[in-house]
Design a protein around this motif. Structure first.
Motif, PDB file in Angstrom:
ATOM      1  N   LYS A   1      11.337  -3.307  -0.153  1.00 32.10           N
ATOM      2  CA  LYS A   1      11.028  -2.037   0.509  1.00 32.10           C
ATOM      3  C   LYS A   1       9.810  -1.391  -0.168  1.00 32.10           C
ATOM      4  N   TYR A   2       9.739  -1.521  -1.476  1.00 28.03           N
ATOM      5  CA  TYR A   2       8.591  -1.026  -2.248  1.00 28.03           C
ATOM      6  C   TYR A   2       7.329  -1.800  -1.864  1.00 28.03           C
ATOM      7  N   VAL A   3       7.464  -3.120  -1.715  1.00 26.71           N
ATOM      8  CA  VAL A   3       6.329  -3.969  -1.334  1.00 26.71           C
ATOM      9  C   VAL A   3       5.761  -3.536   0.017  1.00 26.71           C
ATOM     10  N   LEU A   4       6.634  -3.326   0.979  1.00 29.07           N
ATOM     11  CA  LEU A   4       6.198  -2.907   2.311  1.00 29.07           C
ATOM     12  C   LEU A   4       5.533  -1.531   2.273  1.00 29.07           C
ATOM     13  N   GLU A   5       6.082  -0.657   1.455  1.00 25.74           N
ATOM     14  CA  GLU A   5       5.500   0.677   1.307  1.00 25.74           C
ATOM     15  C   GLU A   5       4.064   0.584   0.801  1.00 25.74           C
ATOM     16  N   LYS A   6       3.820  -0.283  -0.187  1.00 27.93           N
ATOM     17  CA  LYS A   6       2.472  -0.436  -0.731  1.00 27.93           C
ATOM     18  C   LYS A   6       1.532  -1.068   0.288  1.00 27.93           C
ATOM     19  N   LEU A   7       1.994  -2.089   0.979  1.00 30.61           N
ATOM     20  CA  LEU A   7       1.158  -2.750   1.977  1.00 30.61           C
ATOM     21  C   LEU A   7       0.760  -1.774   3.087  1.00 30.61           C
ATOM     22  N   ARG A   8       1.726  -1.010   3.552  1.00 35.40           N
ATOM     23  CA  ARG A   8       1.449  -0.081   4.652  1.00 35.40           C
ATOM     24  C   ARG A   8       0.538   1.062   4.210  1.00 35.40           C
ATOM     25  N   THR A   9       0.697   1.488   2.962  1.00 35.43           N
ATOM     26  CA  THR A   9      -0.160   2.557   2.442  1.00 35.43           C
ATOM     27  C   THR A   9      -1.601   2.078   2.312  1.00 35.43           C
ATOM     28  N   ILE A  10      -1.771   0.879   1.781  1.00 34.11           N
ATOM     29  CA  ILE A  10      -3.116   0.355   1.552  1.00 34.11           C
ATOM     30  C   ILE A  10      -3.835   0.071   2.863  1.00 34.11           C
ATOM     31  N   TYR A  11      -3.132  -0.582   3.792  1.00 33.22           N
ATOM     32  CA  TYR A  11      -3.798  -1.039   5.010  1.00 33.22           C
ATOM     33  C   TYR A  11      -3.540  -0.163   6.219  1.00 33.22           C
ATOM     34  N   GLN A  12      -2.945   1.017   5.979  1.00 31.97           N
ATOM     35  CA  GLN A  12      -2.820   2.046   7.017  1.00 31.97           C
ATOM     36  C   GLN A  12      -2.264   1.468   8.328  1.00 31.97           C
ATOM     37  N   SER A  13      -1.170   0.719   8.199  1.00 34.20           N
ATOM     38  CA  SER A  13      -0.548   0.119   9.377  1.00 34.20           C
ATOM     39  C   SER A  13       0.947   0.309   9.301  1.00 34.20           C
ATOM     40  N   THR A  14       1.567   0.598  10.422  1.00 30.32           N
ATOM     41  CA  THR A  14       3.006   0.813  10.438  1.00 30.32           C
ATOM     42  C   THR A  14       3.782  -0.491  10.598  1.00 30.32           C
ATOM     43  N   ASN A  15       3.125  -1.529  11.134  1.00 34.20           N
ATOM     44  CA  ASN A  15       3.854  -2.781  11.334  1.00 34.20           C
ATOM     45  C   ASN A  15       3.164  -3.994  10.728  1.00 34.20           C
ATOM     46  N   LEU A  16       1.883  -3.842  10.326  1.00 30.23           N
ATOM     47  CA  LEU A  16       1.143  -4.933   9.695  1.00 30.23           C
ATOM     48  C   LEU A  16       1.096  -6.184  10.576  1.00 30.23           C
ATOM     49  N   SER A  17       1.163  -6.034  11.870  1.00 28.67           N
ATOM     50  CA  SER A  17       1.118  -7.208  12.763  1.00 28.67           C
ATOM     51  C   SER A  17      -0.323  -7.638  12.981  1.00 28.67           C
ATOM     52  N   ARG A  18      -0.491  -8.872  13.452  1.00 29.59           N
ATOM     53  CA  ARG A  18      -1.836  -9.381  13.730  1.00 29.59           C
ATOM     54  C   ARG A  18      -2.487  -8.578  14.852  1.00 29.59           C
ATOM     55  N   ASN A  19      -3.799  -8.399  14.743  1.00 24.20           N
ATOM     56  CA  ASN A  19      -4.522  -7.697  15.803  1.00 24.20           C
ATOM     57  C   ASN A  19      -4.658  -8.595  17.027  1.00 24.20           C
TER      58      ASN A  19
END
Length: 314
Positions: free
Chosen positions: A296-314
């Motif tokens: 959950k911490y990992v996802l929080e960091k990824l979403r904060t850095i890359y400003q994405s709510t789902n981190l899905s492919r464009n």
């Protein structure tokens, strides 16, 4: 003189054949304690063979995890995929140093073609010689050109013996004696993660020590980051949870963190939170309970850095 050279060459060939035969027989039938110049992985419980076999038939993942046992035990591919919708693969292997990370990434990066990479940093391995990891990867027939080259450059008899043994097995189609072994309380999850329900962390003294990154590992680190940047792959570096007593035994955590931040987005979980003993399977690795909180911490960091709510492919 010509006769002498011919005889010497003949003896050399005979000696090599004899040595190889004895190596194969001994490695297959003698216990490890009688063979100090080899590593024996015939009862491994880290699922390296299974994981790399799956990687060989996997393409175009969204999120790739790299690192040591802290990677394949610390990042739940099933959970991360469900939370983000991303196809996730964990390419962690036991005692994997940055040198082996570089080799594996070079080999798999085109096939796996990730959009995001999580590089797990286990500080105790930053100054490790990588011999154990090299021998294990050779044992499961990771025989890429770069792997063989790096193996030859180690000048270590254990690596040479492992390489020779594996080449003979492959040449003569002998069955491999490397077999993944399940143990109670652990389960291999598709995508490379090993889920553990074990909670057997016992008190033990942790001698004080200082951490550093060797010149060789730093070179590999630089190449890894360059490889990711050249392919426009977004990446984050993370230090997974350690028992509080173990983490506190390192005398220069702040100094190491500052060094690692120089390579890009780096976060140390241990600086923000501390997990209780029941969340660890041993004195180093988190179990399934710990993984749930950490991921959950990992996802929080990824979403904060890359400003994405789902981190899905464009």
């Amino acid at each position: 003189m010509k006769q002498f050279l011919k005889a010497s060459a003949g003896f050399g060939v005979f000696a090599l054949i004899l040595y190889t035969c004895l190596l194969v027989l001994n490695k297959r039938f003698l216990p490890q304690r009688l063979m100090p110049n080899t590593f024996k992985y015939d009862t491994a419980s880290d699922f390296t063979a299974t994981r790399l076999h799956e990687a060989d038939s996997t393409e175009n993942v969204d999120l790739l995890i790299l690192g040591s046992s802290h990677a394949y035990r610390g990042y739940d591919t099933e959970f991360l995929a469900k939370q983000t919708g991303l196809k996730t693969f964990n390419l962690g292997t036991s005692a994997q140093t940055l040198k082996q990370t570089e080799i594996l990434l070079e080999h798999y990066i085109s096939r796996l073609n990730p959009k995001y990479v999580v590089l797990d940093i286990y500080p105790a391995l930053l100054d490790n010689d990588g011999i154990e990891s090299m021998c294990q990867l050779l044992s499961v027939e990771v025989l890429t050109k770069n792997m063989v080259y790096e193996a030859l450059c180690t000048f270590d008899i254990r690596v040479y013996n492992t390489l020779l043994y594996t080449l003979v097995n492959k040449l003569f189609h002998f069955s491999s004696d490397f077999k993944d072994k399940s143990i109670p309380g652990e389960k291999y999850v598709k995508g490379g993660y090993v889920r553990s329900y074990i909670a057997e962390y016992e008190d033990a003294p942790f001698p004080a020590s200082s951490l550093k990154i060797s010149e060789e590992q730093e070179i590999s680190f630089t190449r890894i980051i360059s490889m990711l940047k050249e392919r426009n792959i977004k990446y984050i570096m993370l230090q997974a949870p350690l028992p509080k007593e173990r983490y506190s035994s390192y005398l220069n955590n702040d100094e190491l963190d500052n060094t690692l931040k120089g390579f890009g987005n780096y976060y140390n979980f241990n600086k923000e939170k501390s997990l209780p003993r029941s969340f660890f399977m041993d004195q180093s690795h988190i179990n399934a309970k710990g993984v749930y909180l950490y991921n959950k911490y990992v996802l929080e960091k990824l979403r904060t850095i890359y400003q994405s709510t789902n981190l899905s492919r464009n």
